[in-house]
Design a protein around this motif. Sequence first.
Motif, PDB file in Angstrom:
ATOM      1  N   HIS A  10      -6.497  -3.967  -4.282  1.00 20.02           N
ATOM      2  CA  HIS A  10      -5.855  -3.525  -3.162  1.00 20.02           C
ATOM      3  C   HIS A  10      -5.478  -4.449  -2.207  1.00 20.02           C
ATOM      4  O   HIS A  10      -6.405  -5.191  -1.919  1.00 20.02           O
ATOM      5  N   GLN A  12      -4.220  -4.393   1.781  1.00 22.81           N
ATOM      6  CA  GLN A  12      -3.633  -3.729   3.101  1.00 22.81           C
ATOM      7  C   GLN A  12      -2.241  -4.672   3.828  1.00 22.81           C
ATOM      8  O   GLN A  12      -2.474  -5.547   4.109  1.00 22.81           O
ATOM      9  N   ARG A  17      -1.275   0.374   2.136  1.00 21.58           N
ATOM     10  CA  ARG A  17      -2.163  -0.260   1.007  1.00 21.58           C
ATOM     11  C   ARG A  17      -1.314  -0.151  -0.396  1.00 21.58           C
ATOM     12  O   ARG A  17      -0.676   0.533  -0.840  1.00 21.58           O
ATOM     13  N   SER A  79      -0.325   3.072  -4.805  1.00 12.76           N
ATOM     14  CA  SER A  79      -0.075   2.384  -3.497  1.00 12.76           C
ATOM     15  C   SER A  79       0.217   3.362  -2.747  1.00 12.76           C
ATOM     16  O   SER A  79       0.476   4.547  -3.127  1.00 12.76           O
TER      17      SER A  79
END
Length: 304
Positions: A10, A12, A17, A79
Amino acid sequence: MVLPIARSFHTQTPYGRLKGYRYGFPDAPAIVVQGGISATGKLWTPSGDGWWQSLHRLFADTDDYQFISFDYLGGLGDSDCPDTPLSVKEHSNAIHHAVQSILPDDPLHGWIGGSFGGVLGLQYALDNPESLERLSVIGAAHKPSVHSSLLRYFQQALIQRCNDSQLGIVLARALAMLSYRSAEEFESRFSSSDDAFEYLLYKGERLLKENGNSSRSLFTHLTPVLNEYSINPEPIETPVHLVDFTSDAIAPPSLVTELETLLPNCTSHVSVQSEYGHDGFIKNVPQYGTSLTHFLFETHLETT
């Protein structure tokens, strides 16, 4: 060998995200692969049900590259879904932000984009000319066709005006599936219009069953974006490989040919005779696979 097993991560971004998947060795040159709006980053799986599984056979035997793919912000997968729809430029920026977080010093060796992924590839090449070495645009163009925009307007109308929100999703997806395939395929595949209609409803019901009401964001956050974008190809210096499909109503060959004339460095344009319409970018991989691998790999060897 690039196995169909991904390592997820992941990042940011300024827009939320973003979840990504990496296939292959993490130190190898990277190729981003992005599909249509209903795609996820699960390109390939050991069970064979990856979103773009047909593409894996082209790259399974190489260990010289890694492949990266992302779930779309506001799309299916893990996401985030922003409060308001992002523009094509913002989607491209989000992916660039994620790529820079894991490959801070290295440009992408390539980008393979089918449908929406091809649109984003054009935007990425325009915005990051030093960060992308080559781009393959498959079943996509620099602007939407009028015909495809009308189909998407009707999908949005179904979502907005259907009193039963779940039925709206089912019908909108059914209409989308109708637009992705060709009249020739429906004639050859179904014995009656009733059978074809039941198939389309099944596809809509399946989307809802597998993704719940989150599938609504396909029509509220991603479908509208495809009616509003316009990319100027003329400043794009990145070498580009184009693929169109003769029966594609979403990215018709005439529009892809127009893109070719505007690109300053279009190295190849392959037109595939297909009965699968827009879904030719998934179904017809064997017909364009040789040109794609030559563009990505052999051309690189010839110029070094």
